[in-house]
Design an enzyme around this catalytic site. Structure first.
Site, short mmCIF file in Angstrom:
data_model
loop_
_atom_site.label_atom_id
_atom_site.label_comp_id
_atom_site.label_asym_id
_atom_site.label_seq_id
_atom_site.Cartn_x
_atom_site.Cartn_y
_atom_site.Cartn_z
N ASP A 6 6.29 -4.41 -11.52
CA ASP A 6 7.63 -3.77 -11.66
C ASP A 6 8.06 -4.11 -13.04
OD1 ASP A 6 9.70 -2.00 -11.10
OD2 ASP A 6 10.61 -3.29 -9.66
N GLU B 69 15.46 1.38 -16.29
CA GLU B 69 15.44 1.81 -14.80
C GLU B 69 15.99 1.24 -14.01
OE1 GLU B 69 13.71 2.67 -11.05
OE2 GLU B 69 13.65 0.83 -11.86
N ASP C 249 5.50 3.88 -10.83
CA ASP C 249 6.48 2.68 -10.68
C ASP C 249 6.41 2.31 -9.19
OD1 ASP C 249 8.69 0.90 -11.17
OD2 ASP C 249 9.97 2.42 -10.89
N HIS D 77 10.77 -7.51 -7.61
CA HIS D 77 12.12 -8.34 -8.28
C HIS D 77 12.32 -9.63 -7.88
CE1 HIS D 77 14.26 -4.11 -7.76
NE2 HIS D 77 13.17 -4.03 -8.54
#
Lengths: 473, 473
Positions: free
Chosen positions: A303, A337, A365, A441
């Site tokens: 990511d 983003e 993505d 994340h």
């Protein structure tokens, strides 16, 4: 007896081998009668799988630069790296597009612990959060599963406490993004909602289907500029279970939370753009994109390092095979983003101002995983029919899932840009979703989590689709 | 400006959320009109994804038992573990089927080095190989790409040397098993072929698409009991590149190879079988299977711990949901697939002798990866039509690939068993193949390489197919 069965196994091997030879020769025979389109698609996949430059680029981006949150020196390094890579590719144009981005910094490592049990809880601040006071926060915790729970509990049970949103992602969705969609609101809006009832901070269960000790960060927003802003952090799923059990044992259990994150003034950053000029319709753009920024606690390999190197790889494949597109093929690596989508907004603003017609845009993505297909962000029957026509061409490459669905955060603003009252065909590249939230994340989003073939196949899938789109009138 | 775009992002989040709600409510509406079959398939996947016992069982098999080569104490432990697990599942019958298996042991760690450069090469003996002399072998090396190369070089260039088969797997195949099929012959038959020209040993490039330092073992066979048997070993792909470069620099470069592997007398082992008796057609069996043995240098997590725990999980899902099958559903964990397929042969022999009618058999032996579909090992148009009918039922679970193809080594012998002149429908479970050869027969094939959701989805896919098959007349 041994020999008999060894021979049997051996016979299998030979039969298998003959089968493979059969397949190979059929393949050769078939090739002579295949269309130029089929041959080109095959050549695109061969090139991606044989000379996997995307993987080398990702190695650099993830391992030499690493996490690259908007406004950070690493984000600037990523811009420079992407520009340099595309500069060596003999493209027709490589340029930067300026954009002011937010600059949130994490500060010193966050700390969270169960005060009664002297136990640390794995924690990370959510992007955009304010810090705790310097001395940290010591408070009781109230666990909830939803915003409705807040309302039921009311101010008298929440005021002065930390609200703990402990809502696990639903494992029953086949597509894990649907499970994410069901929970992301607590991360994004939890602080504002809890502050209304006098909470002093929020802790949110990490958005992953794994039970492990990696906290997953992500953006949060304060709904109202003038509200009392309280700190927001994510606990690992394991820490969430620990905290929940502790609260069941002792509802008065207190938690310590300390974070020193803050938002600094905006910083000048850039979208990075490279293109091959179209031979017949140079003013019509087919965009492939990903986002160059990432969160700071991992290396942003999936990511969205994956999407960026795949977008570059599409251009490389076109150059390597000498394909001269009719339309302009443009790779756009968007900035910011993750916490603002400013690059996306600026790109759309410029497209509108300069009347840049985007025939189609594809965003990658959703990680560098094995391809499944594409999502079509359109209700237009003509567009749907076009994709239906391509199904037999894409199936040999395991691209079976071609369905209506969301495209991508960075290209979505192009929906509102109409040049000569034409719409852009918005598309999302869809890899398999099963592993995505293991890494999303989190500190686990590193280069080693990306398989080179899966990454290459994704680039090839997008190049194939660009080729097909370019062949349309 | 910040607020504007934060709000934009926020709006996206809300739009997304509304979309998800839309999907969810559509889903609920749809459910009321779905068929019992669709509801049961959904329940099967829910159960697998929610209570993933397969993953817990794999944890034990891979981490507490580990590699379990036929004849080893670990293989016996695996038999006992599988029996105990199924014994607690309230099945109608759990039993062992005796089978004598080969007992090859690796001995002390193998050694291989470039003598001129004092450099170690990562190596492992191939299963079934003889040892080197105690003092090892020191010899020049001749590198070849094929059996034709041996013929071209002839005895004068090969005699007294080590033959090095350095044939990389072809990365261009989308399905990596096809690339494997093109190279496996050098591992299986290389020693016998090279021995004809007077070679003293063979080194084979590992069968993986990765360039890394893990050697991959696997079975080799001596074609003729009376031939001069020479040792055979696999080099990691990195070691293969190192050796190849060294030979280009100095064709006289000598290599040292030492291995102490040997074949001991056959050992009594077992297939492990558990079943739910059919309510209407108890004499017709639907078999789901994998193989319990594995190579010794990894933990056999993907190959084929995954297939075993998935087969058990199919029974567990049927019990958990209270599904009463018409036919008998039987999980068979075969022994000795890797180096002899004796369990498969014995199972088929007993099926023939006891006239056990197998309506269908599904093998999972391609790793615990995300599902793609099934291979149908049949030319029967009725069978093909049956699967075509099921496509819309399977597609929502990302099972799109339903194609003719090989079933599995362990169930293939059932092809020759005809009870009441009926054929068995032979099927292979097909997960995504991209990562399989990263782990296959190597030290990397460990529990951590298996994703829990991917494993569960595979079990659910097989359970769904068993349910559909059982519904047929």
């Amino acid at each position: 007896m041994l020999n008999y069965w060894l021979n049997l196994k051996f016979c299998y091997a030979i039969v298998l081998f003959i089968c493979f030879c059969g397949i190979a020769s059929l393949h050769l025979q078939a090739q002579s009668s295949t269309s130029k389109t089929e041959q080109t698609l095959r050549a695109i996949f061969d090139e991606a799988l044989t000379n996997n430059v995307a993987y080398q680029n990702l190695d650099y981006l993830a391992n030499q630069i690493g996490g690259r949150l908007s406004g950070s020196p690493q984000a600037a390094a990523a811009v420079e790296f992407a520009r340099q890579v595309m500069d060596t590719m003999d493209l027709d144009k490589v340029f930067l597009q300026e954009v002011m981005v937010p600059h949130w910094v994490r500060g010193t490592p966050e700390r969270c612990s169960l005060l009664g049990q002297h136990k640390n809880l794995a924690v990370c601040a959510l992007g955009g959060s304010v810090a705790t006071p310097n001395a940290g926060i010591r408070a009781e915790v109230v666990e909830v599963k939803s915003f409705e729970d807040l309302e039921k509990l009311g101010k008298k049970n929440i005021e002065g406490k930390i609200v703990f949103f402990n809502t696990p992602m639903d494992p029953k969705f086949i597509n894990t993004f649907h499970a994410y969609g069901g929970c992301a609101q607590y991360r994004v809006k939890g602080a504002s909602q809890a502050a209304k009832y006098g909470a002093v901070a929020v802790l949110v269960r990490s958005l992953t289907l794994r039970i492990d000790d990696y906290p997953h960060t992500g953006v949060m927003v304060y709904e109202d500029e003038n509200e009392v802003k309280i700190p927001a952090a994510a606990l690992s799923t394991l820490a969430s279970e620990t905290l929940s059990e502790a609260l069941q044992e002792n509802p008065k259990e207190r938690v310590f939370l300390k974070m020193s994150c803050k938002t600094l003034p905006d910083v000048l950053s850039h979208n990075v753009i490279g293109e091959i000029k179209g031979s017949e319709k140079p003013d019509e753009i087919i965009l492939i994109g990903g986002h160059l920024d990432s969160w700071d606690i991992g290396d942003g390999a999936h990511d969205d390092g994956a999407g960026c190197v795949q977008a570059i790889e599409v251009l490389r494949i076109f150059k390597a095979l000498g394909i001269k597109p009719k339309r302009t093929i443009r790779a756009v690596l968007f900035m910011n983003e993750e916490n603002g989508a400013r690059g996306a907004a600026e790109y759309a603003r410029v497209a509108e101002a300069e009347k840049l017609l985007h025939f189609a845009a594809i965003e990658s993505d959703r990680g560098g995983f094995t391809p499944r297909g594409f999502t079509i962000d359109s209700e237009d029957p003509k567009t749907i029919a076009m994709f239906d026509k391509w199904r037999p061409l894409l199936a040999p490459f395991d691209l079976h899932k071609i369905e209506k669905g969301y495209s991508g955060v960075d290209i979505k603003p192009l929906e509102h840009v109409h040049i000569d009252s034409k719409n852009t065909i918005l598309l999302g590249y869809e890899p398999d979703s099963q592993r995505y939230f293991d890494y999303h994340h989190a500190a686990t989003d590193v280069f080693e989590a990306v398989n080179p073939r899966e990454l290459a196949l994704g680039a090839a899938a997008m190049a194939a689709l660009v080729y097909l789109l370019d062949g349309e009138e």
